[in-house]
Write an enzyme that holds these catalytic residues in place. Structure first.
Site, short mmCIF file in Angstrom:
data_model
loop_
_atom_site.label_atom_id
_atom_site.label_comp_id
_atom_site.label_asym_id
_atom_site.label_seq_id
_atom_site.Cartn_x
_atom_site.Cartn_y
_atom_site.Cartn_z
N ARG A 18 0.83 -1.21 0.00
CA ARG A 18 0.00 0.00 0.00
C ARG A 18 0.86 1.26 0.00
O ARG A 18 0.56 2.22 -0.70
CB ARG A 18 -0.94 0.01 1.20
CG ARG A 18 -2.07 -1.01 1.07
CD ARG A 18 -2.93 -1.06 2.29
NE ARG A 18 -2.10 -1.48 3.43
CZ ARG A 18 -2.44 -1.35 4.69
NH1 ARG A 18 -3.60 -0.81 5.01
NH2 ARG A 18 -1.64 -1.76 5.65
N ASN A 36 -6.37 -2.76 1.51
CA ASN A 36 -6.35 -4.21 1.59
C ASN A 36 -7.79 -4.73 1.55
O ASN A 36 -8.70 -4.09 2.09
CB ASN A 36 -5.70 -4.69 2.88
CG ASN A 36 -4.19 -4.53 2.87
OD1 ASN A 36 -3.57 -4.37 1.83
ND2 ASN A 36 -3.60 -4.60 4.04
#
Length: 89
Positions: A18, A36
């Site tokens: 990320r 996620n």
């Protein structure tokens, strides 16, 4: 401007994916988000110029060094407007 949704599968959680995506998006001027998913994948929605989106997709498909990407699905979306790129939880 173009908006895409990218779903990335493989070892992509717990490897800095990320934050790699956040850094890459900000360098390329992409706005949107990364998060996620419960199935172990990562979802990315990004808006930017065509050339920037193409480069973004290439970089996301490689991922950070600790990632192991098995599949990357790209879906074109209607243009969306974001003010920045962020990590969502």
């Amino acid at each position: 401007m173009r908006t895409v949704r990218i779903r990335v599968y493989g070892r992509v959680q717990g490897v800095g994916f990320r934050y790699y995506t956040l850094h890459t998006a900000r360098i390329l001027g992409i706005t949107g988000y990364v998060r996620n998913e419960y199935d172990g994948s990562v979802e990315i929605v990004g808006t930017g110029e065509d050339a920037s989106i193409d480069e973004f997709i290439q970089k996301v498909d490689r991922g950070p060094i600790r990632a192991n990407i098995s599949k990357c699905l790209i879906e074109e979306l209607p243009e969306q407007h974001f003010t920045d790129f962020e990590v969502r939880y």
